[in-house]
Design an enzyme around this catalytic site. Structure first.
Site, mmCIF file in Angstrom:
data_model
loop_
_atom_site.group_PDB
_atom_site.id
_atom_site.type_symbol
_atom_site.label_atom_id
_atom_site.label_comp_id
_atom_site.label_asym_id
_atom_site.label_seq_id
_atom_site.Cartn_x
_atom_site.Cartn_y
_atom_site.Cartn_z
ATOM 1 N N ASP A 264 0.868 -1.182 0.000
ATOM 2 C CA ASP A 264 0.000 0.000 0.000
ATOM 3 C C ASP A 264 0.902 1.229 0.000
ATOM 4 O OD1 ASP A 264 -2.254 -1.578 0.116
ATOM 5 O OD2 ASP A 264 -2.429 -1.482 2.288
ATOM 6 N N ASP A 429 -13.715 -4.590 -1.414
ATOM 7 C CA ASP A 429 -13.587 -4.313 0.024
ATOM 8 C C ASP A 429 -14.931 -4.560 0.709
ATOM 9 O OD1 ASP A 429 -10.859 -3.471 0.022
ATOM 10 O OD2 ASP A 429 -11.479 -1.544 -0.802
#
Length: 578
Positions: A264, A429
């Site tokens: 990330d 998600d």
């Protein structure tokens, strides 16, 4: 790696780029393996200047052939092949040698091989064929070509279409095939070799040490053969004496499970791109004054994971660069640096949408993706925009749940049309929503072994957008079905309930999504131990498993995961980078 052996002057090795896909990785791989700088074909006249020509086709068959025809390259390319000088094709660069492809009805290939490329059947396996697989060689022919393919190695494949073996055409296929692989119940030609032509369905430039070795061997041994007449239409002859036909039934599928390192990426408060990791999706480190949690330099960490045997590396941009021109996006520079020394697939995620430049110009998502591919990416990951696209699909669906015809309006469709579905990943998600009874919701539920706070035995998975901050009236089953319909080639399946928990992947979620679609599924969120990777592969048949923080903090080294999977008997690529 030993010092490269130069085949000929670097100016004689040319790259045929018709304008699509990631060719930077091939340029970097050849440079790394041999020291040779590839020279791009810039005009039809350049074909005559080349002593060696490499054609790394990427994307859809029809797009590749249209690109060649638009640039006036088809006839010069055929003339080059007739000249007897060495030619190497990769992926669609190999498929283009065939007569046609089901991927693009009505589009003619180069026609050197009178056989049609067909799509893999999704009835018994996921499609695309994506990952590291082995291949069986025709020993006599491969030895004559310099023993280019290592039968003990795994090479990286990513394709939905192939020269699927057909016994009715066995004479033709035996005459041209250098190696054959199997995906599930379907054997296919994984490389061809005849006269001056050598081509692979797999990507050497993305196959780590094995691929680099192949490229080095090829450029060290490539030599011209006698030319064919200028009007020749036959480019190969029957298999030479001593080359046995392939025993196709004996060739086994050796596709491995993939272990993916995810980074990330976010700009910290000083503007520096760093690797970070959220706790419950929060990347701020309150113990360090609230700055973005800094776990290291993105390229340096990626190089470490490559050396430890990562099968792929994902860079997920969680910073918004709304005021930055597309060509100056910081992630482009990061990809260029990473692809110079990392020779496994690279995925880029975040910001894959229409972008408005500072001067007001709107840059389409497809054009943003093109910049990422030219910088070194192999796949792009789409998040929130995929949710919005799925909602639009279901808004147009029939009352019986039949999904509507495609209209080409979404980024997923547009990218898949140009680069192939294998280039499009949808990152999901979801989070659990518990219900006491399935009748309490119109969403698809599962019966869970982990009851909710009030003892609820059922749950559905709600899709979220904006980094998990906003829930939508869309469940994970609806999302994955819709994006697969639109042309996505892979699902990156996160789980907000498991993120950072180190309690293992959500096996119920992963199994449910695997059952819902026939495209590859990557399990993500929750890994905290090497056993968790074995568990998700055994319990759900996930195609890959991804982790982030445990790798970055060295709590579970990636190399330990690979070693555990090998010991556990899970099909795993155990070779590390060179």
């Amino acid at each position: 790696m030993t010092a490269p052996s130069q085949p000929s002057t670097s100016s004689s090795v040319y790259l045929l780029d018709y304008g699509a896909g990631n060719v930077r990785s091939l340029v970097n791989a050849v440079k790394h393996a041999t020291g040779v700088d590839l020279v791009p074909i810039a005009s039809p006249a350049d074909f005559a200047r080349a002593d060696v020509l490499i054609f790394p086709g990427v994307g859809a068959f029809g797009q590749a052939m249209a690109g060649l025809r638009a640039k006036g390259y088809v006839e010069p390319l055929l003339a080059y092949i007739r000249s007897g000088k060495p030619f190497m094709g990769i992926c669609v660069g190999m498929q283009s040698l065939f007569a046609a492809s089901e991927e693009s009805p009505g589009v003619a290939g180069l026609g050197l091989i009178p056989f049609a490329i067909r799509k893999f059947s999704a009835a018994t396996k996921t499609v695309p064929h994506m990952g590291w697989n082995g291949t069986a060689v025709a020993r006599g022919r491969d030895a004559a070509a310099g023993g280019l393919i290592d039968e003990t190695a795994k090479y990286y494949f990513v394709h939905s279409y192939a020269a699927i073996w057909d016994e009715a055409a066995a004479d033709t296929l035996n005459a041209v095939a250098d190696s054959v692989a199997r995906y599930g119940d379907e054997p296919f030609v994984s490389s061809v070799q005849f006269r001056n032509v050598f081509a692979t369905q797999f990507h050497p430039e993305k196959s780590g040490a094995a691929g680099l070795a192949l490229l080095a061997k090829y450029l060290q041994s490539a030599a011209p053969v006698a030319p064919l007449p200028a009007d020749a239409t036959a480019f190969w002859t029957a298999a030479p004496g001593g080359v046995a036909a392939f025993v196709v039934p004996a060739i086994r599928d050796s596709l491995t499970k993939r272990v993916i390192a995810c980074l990330d990426i976010r700009a910290n408060d000083q503007g520096q791109l760093v690797v970070t990791k959220g706790e419950g999706y929060d990347v701020r480190d309150k113990a360090a004054g609230g700055d973005v949690r800094n776990l290291g330099d993105p390229v340096e960490l990626a190089q470490t994971y490559y050396a430890e045997g990562a099968d792929e590396i994902d860079f997920l941009n969680i910073t918004s660069f709304r005021s930055v021109p597309v060509k100056d996006l910081p992630m482009l520079d990061l990809l260029k640096r990473a692809s110079a020394s990392i020779f496994v697939p690279l995925t880029i995620g975040g910001g894959i949408r229409d972008i408005t430049e500072p001067d007001g110009t709107v840059v389409r998502a497809l054009d943003v993706v093109t910049e990422y591919f030219r910088a070194g990416a192999d796949k792009v990951s789409i998040g929130s925009d995929a949710v919005y696209a799925a909602e639009a699909v279901w808004a147009r669906a029939a009352a019986d749940g039949t999904l509507p015809p495609l209209d080409g309006s979404t980024a997923i469709e547009q990218i898949a049309q140009v680069y192939g579905s294998q280039a499009v990943v949808v990152s999901v998600d979801p989070r659990r929503v518990y219900v006491a009874d399935p009748a309490a919701t119109h969403h698809t539920t599962i019966e869970t072994a982990f009851p909710g706070p009030n003892g609820e035995r059922y749950c559905w998975y709600q899709c979220t957008v904006k980094g998990g901050r906003e829930g939508r009236d869309l469940d994970v089953h609806q999302l994955v079905r819709a994006v697969a319909h639109l042309g996505a080639g892979e699902i990156l399946l996160n789980c907000m309930d498991k993120d950072g928990s180190k309690s293992g992947f959500d096996l119920e979620l992963t199994a449910a999504v695997k059952a819902a679609v026939s495209i590859p599924v990557v399990a993500s969120s929750g890994a905290g131990h090497v056993q968790h990777f074995e568990d998700v592969f055994r319990a759900t048949d996930a195609d890959a498993a991804l982790a982030a923080g445990i790798f970055h903090r060295r709590e579970v080294p990636l190399a330990d995961v690979k070693a555990h999977l090998v010991k556990a008997g899970i099909p795993t690529r155990s070779t590390v980078a060179a």
